[in-house]
Structures are given as structure tokens and as C-alpha cells.
Scaffold this motif. Sequence first.
Motif, PDB file in Angstrom:
ATOM      1  N   VAL A 127       2.282   9.358  -6.160  1.00  9.26           N
ATOM      2  CA  VAL A 127       2.788  10.721  -5.969  1.00  9.26           C
ATOM      3  C   VAL A 127       3.918  11.012  -6.954  1.00  9.26           C
ATOM      4  O   VAL A 127       3.981  12.089  -7.549  1.00  9.26           O
ATOM      5  CB  VAL A 127       3.246  10.937  -4.505  1.00  9.26           C
ATOM      6  CG1 VAL A 127       3.922  12.286  -4.329  1.00  9.26           C
ATOM      7  CG2 VAL A 127       2.065  10.815  -3.550  1.00  9.26           C
ATOM      8  N   VAL A 128       4.812  10.040  -7.144  1.00  6.07           N
ATOM      9  CA  VAL A 128       5.913  10.217  -8.092  1.00  6.07           C
ATOM     10  C   VAL A 128       5.365  10.380  -9.508  1.00  6.07           C
ATOM     11  O   VAL A 128       5.801  11.265 -10.257  1.00  6.07           O
ATOM     12  CB  VAL A 128       6.917   9.038  -8.014  1.00  6.07           C
ATOM     13  CG1 VAL A 128       7.907   9.090  -9.166  1.00  6.07           C
ATOM     14  CG2 VAL A 128       7.642   9.034  -6.671  1.00  6.07           C
ATOM     15  N   GLN A 129       4.403   9.553  -9.893  1.00 12.12           N
ATOM     16  CA  GLN A 129       3.823   9.647 -11.232  1.00 12.12           C
ATOM     17  C   GLN A 129       3.161  11.002 -11.453  1.00 12.12           C
ATOM     18  O   GLN A 129       3.313  11.607 -12.515  1.00 12.12           O
ATOM     19  CB  GLN A 129       2.807   8.518 -11.455  1.00 12.12           C
ATOM     20  CG  GLN A 129       2.215   8.502 -12.844  1.00 12.12           C
ATOM     21  CD  GLN A 129       3.256   8.277 -13.928  1.00 12.12           C
ATOM     22  OE1 GLN A 129       4.198   7.516 -13.756  1.00 12.12           O
ATOM     23  NE2 GLN A 129       3.093   8.953 -15.054  1.00 12.12           N
ATOM     24  N   GLU A 130       2.448  11.492 -10.454  1.00 15.38           N
ATOM     25  CA  GLU A 130       1.808  12.808 -10.555  1.00 15.38           C
ATOM     26  C   GLU A 130       2.868  13.893 -10.764  1.00 15.38           C
ATOM     27  O   GLU A 130       2.695  14.800 -11.586  1.00 15.38           O
ATOM     28  CB  GLU A 130       1.015  13.083  -9.278  1.00 15.38           C
ATOM     29  CG  GLU A 130       0.276  14.397  -9.276  1.00 15.38           C
ATOM     30  CD  GLU A 130      -0.487  14.628  -7.989  1.00 15.38           C
ATOM     31  OE1 GLU A 130      -0.670  15.804  -7.636  1.00 15.38           O
ATOM     32  OE2 GLU A 130      -0.889  13.651  -7.334  1.00 15.38           O
ATOM     33  N   HIS A 131       3.975  13.778 -10.050  1.00 14.53           N
ATOM     34  CA  HIS A 131       5.044  14.768 -10.183  1.00 14.53           C
ATOM     35  C   HIS A 131       5.694  14.699 -11.567  1.00 14.53           C
ATOM     36  O   HIS A 131       5.939  15.736 -12.196  1.00 14.53           O
ATOM     37  CB  HIS A 131       6.100  14.557  -9.092  1.00 14.53           C
ATOM     38  CG  HIS A 131       7.222  15.539  -9.175  1.00 14.53           C
ATOM     39  ND1 HIS A 131       7.053  16.881  -8.922  1.00 14.53           N
ATOM     40  CD2 HIS A 131       8.520  15.375  -9.508  1.00 14.53           C
ATOM     41  CE1 HIS A 131       8.202  17.503  -9.091  1.00 14.53           C
ATOM     42  NE2 HIS A 131       9.111  16.603  -9.451  1.00 14.53           N
ATOM     43  N   VAL A 132       5.947  13.509 -12.044  1.00 15.75           N
ATOM     44  CA  VAL A 132       6.548  13.341 -13.375  1.00 15.75           C
ATOM     45  C   VAL A 132       5.633  13.947 -14.436  1.00 15.75           C
ATOM     46  O   VAL A 132       6.091  14.663 -15.336  1.00 15.75           O
ATOM     47  CB  VAL A 132       6.826  11.845 -13.664  1.00 15.75           C
ATOM     48  CG1 VAL A 132       7.159  11.621 -15.135  1.00 15.75           C
ATOM     49  CG2 VAL A 132       7.948  11.336 -12.766  1.00 15.75           C
ATOM     50  N   GLU A 133       4.355  13.695 -14.321  1.00 16.62           N
ATOM     51  CA  GLU A 133       3.404  14.245 -15.291  1.00 16.62           C
ATOM     52  C   GLU A 133       3.377  15.766 -15.244  1.00 16.62           C
ATOM     53  O   GLU A 133       3.322  16.421 -16.294  1.00 16.62           O
ATOM     54  CB  GLU A 133       2.012  13.665 -15.052  1.00 16.62           C
ATOM     55  CG  GLU A 133       1.913  12.202 -15.433  1.00 16.62           C
ATOM     56  CD  GLU A 133       0.600  11.554 -15.031  1.00 16.62           C
ATOM     57  OE1 GLU A 133      -0.308  12.260 -14.531  1.00 16.62           O
ATOM     58  OE2 GLU A 133       0.484  10.329 -15.216  1.00 16.62           O
ATOM     59  N   LEU A 134       3.423  16.338 -14.046  1.00 19.10           N
ATOM     60  CA  LEU A 134       3.449  17.794 -13.923  1.00 19.10           C
ATOM     61  C   LEU A 134       4.687  18.358 -14.612  1.00 19.10           C
ATOM     62  O   LEU A 134       4.602  19.325 -15.376  1.00 19.10           O
ATOM     63  CB  LEU A 134       3.442  18.213 -12.448  1.00 19.10           C
ATOM     64  CG  LEU A 134       3.582  19.717 -12.194  1.00 19.10           C
ATOM     65  CD1 LEU A 134       2.299  20.444 -12.592  1.00 19.10           C
ATOM     66  CD2 LEU A 134       3.915  19.986 -10.738  1.00 19.10           C
ATOM     67  N   GLU A 135       5.825  17.741 -14.368  1.00 26.59           N
ATOM     68  CA  GLU A 135       7.056  18.247 -14.977  1.00 26.59           C
ATOM     69  C   GLU A 135       7.038  18.068 -16.491  1.00 26.59           C
ATOM     70  O   GLU A 135       7.398  18.981 -17.228  1.00 26.59           O
ATOM     71  CB  GLU A 135       8.276  17.580 -14.351  1.00 26.59           C
ATOM     72  CG  GLU A 135       8.479  18.066 -12.934  1.00 26.59           C
ATOM     73  CD  GLU A 135       9.886  17.921 -12.425  1.00 26.59           C
ATOM     74  OE1 GLU A 135      10.617  17.040 -12.914  1.00 26.59           O
ATOM     75  OE2 GLU A 135      10.233  18.689 -11.530  1.00 26.59           O
ATOM     76  N   GLU A 136       6.615  16.898 -16.965  1.00 25.39           N
ATOM     77  CA  GLU A 136       6.607  16.664 -18.406  1.00 25.39           C
ATOM     78  C   GLU A 136       5.573  17.529 -19.120  1.00 25.39           C
ATOM     79  O   GLU A 136       5.835  18.026 -20.208  1.00 25.39           O
ATOM     80  CB  GLU A 136       6.346  15.186 -18.690  1.00 25.39           C
ATOM     81  CG  GLU A 136       7.512  14.298 -18.337  1.00 25.39           C
ATOM     82  CD  GLU A 136       7.225  12.828 -18.556  1.00 25.39           C
ATOM     83  OE1 GLU A 136       6.044  12.455 -18.743  1.00 25.39           O
ATOM     84  OE2 GLU A 136       8.177  12.030 -18.521  1.00 25.39           O
ATOM     85  N   ILE A 152       0.843  -1.208   0.000  1.00 22.65           N
ATOM     86  CA  ILE A 152       0.000   0.000   0.000  1.00 22.65           C
ATOM     87  C   ILE A 152       0.872   1.250   0.000  1.00 22.65           C
ATOM     88  O   ILE A 152       0.631   2.183  -0.778  1.00 22.65           O
ATOM     89  CB  ILE A 152      -0.964  -0.012   1.210  1.00 22.65           C
ATOM     90  CG1 ILE A 152      -2.014  -1.109   1.017  1.00 22.65           C
ATOM     91  CG2 ILE A 152      -1.620   1.347   1.401  1.00 22.65           C
ATOM     92  CD1 ILE A 152      -2.826  -1.414   2.263  1.00 22.65           C
ATOM     93  N   GLN A 153       1.895   1.270   0.841  1.00 20.76           N
ATOM     94  CA  GLN A 153       2.791   2.424   0.898  1.00 20.76           C
ATOM     95  C   GLN A 153       3.521   2.616  -0.433  1.00 20.76           C
ATOM     96  O   GLN A 153       3.677   3.735  -0.905  1.00 20.76           O
ATOM     97  CB  GLN A 153       3.820   2.254   2.034  1.00 20.76           C
ATOM     98  CG  GLN A 153       3.254   2.450   3.412  1.00 20.76           C
ATOM     99  CD  GLN A 153       2.878   3.906   3.687  1.00 20.76           C
ATOM    100  OE1 GLN A 153       3.355   4.832   3.039  1.00 20.76           O
ATOM    101  NE2 GLN A 153       1.995   4.098   4.637  1.00 20.76           N
ATOM    102  N   LEU A 154       3.947   1.520  -1.026  1.00 24.04           N
ATOM    103  CA  LEU A 154       4.644   1.598  -2.311  1.00 24.04           C
ATOM    104  C   LEU A 154       3.711   2.140  -3.396  1.00 24.04           C
ATOM    105  O   LEU A 154       4.101   3.011  -4.182  1.00 24.04           O
ATOM    106  CB  LEU A 154       5.189   0.229  -2.713  1.00 24.04           C
ATOM    107  CG  LEU A 154       5.967   0.184  -4.023  1.00 24.04           C
ATOM    108  CD1 LEU A 154       7.170   1.120  -3.973  1.00 24.04           C
ATOM    109  CD2 LEU A 154       6.407  -1.240  -4.330  1.00 24.04           C
ATOM    110  N   GLU A 155       2.483   1.671  -3.432  1.00 18.19           N
ATOM    111  CA  GLU A 155       1.523   2.161  -4.430  1.00 18.19           C
ATOM    112  C   GLU A 155       1.252   3.647  -4.239  1.00 18.19           C
ATOM    113  O   GLU A 155       1.154   4.400  -5.213  1.00 18.19           O
ATOM    114  CB  GLU A 155       0.224   1.354  -4.346  1.00 18.19           C
ATOM    115  CG  GLU A 155       0.358  -0.055  -4.890  1.00 18.19           C
ATOM    116  CD  GLU A 155      -0.871  -0.913  -4.645  1.00 18.19           C
ATOM    117  OE1 GLU A 155      -1.839  -0.453  -3.994  1.00 18.19           O
ATOM    118  OE2 GLU A 155      -0.864  -2.080  -5.096  1.00 18.19           O
TER     119      GLU A 155
END
Length: 102
Positions: free
Chosen positions: A55-64, A47-50
Amino acid sequence: VTIYPALRENDEARDLVDESLQQHKQIEQKLNQLAKVPAANSDQARIQLEQTQAVVQEHVELEEDETFSMMRELFSRDQLEEFSRSFPMAKQNLQGQFRLAA
């Protein structure tokens, strides 16, 4: 992280930088939480990993989607090339900090 001070100088980019930095804090918190989960508790770890991945995916999308586009609008080709040259050094410094903290 090295591009944020330069982006922050532009009024249009300030909110975007603030959002990105907030996401960095969230990622760091999630990683710290994940590190505290006992390996024997695989459900909690999963659960913690997911949550961390989300959060990481959301950040990557914001940057890209937004940050890189904003950078192309605001900075010259030479400035962008300088950022790309400084990134590996900044990354190496951050990795060294994580090794020292571990």
C-alpha cells in the motif's frame, strides 16, 4: 498532507487528492493492524508487513508519477519552494502526534 488543500482547489487535481487521502487511510489501517499482530506470530506479521509495504509503495508511486507532476503544472516555483519549506514542519507535527498516540 499540507499540499492537498492547495491541490484540491483545482478541479483537475481533486480526484487525485481524494485517491491520495484514501491511500493515507489505508496505510494507517494497515499500520494499526500490524501493531496488533503478536510478535510470536511471525507468519501473520510478515503477511501484514508485506501488505502494508504494498500500500505504501502504491502511494509513493502515485505521488511520484502523478501528484508531483500535477504540482509542477499548477504551482509557481515560489509556491513549490514554500511547500518544500513547510513539509519538514508538517512532518514533525505528525511525528509528534504519533508519539502522543503511542
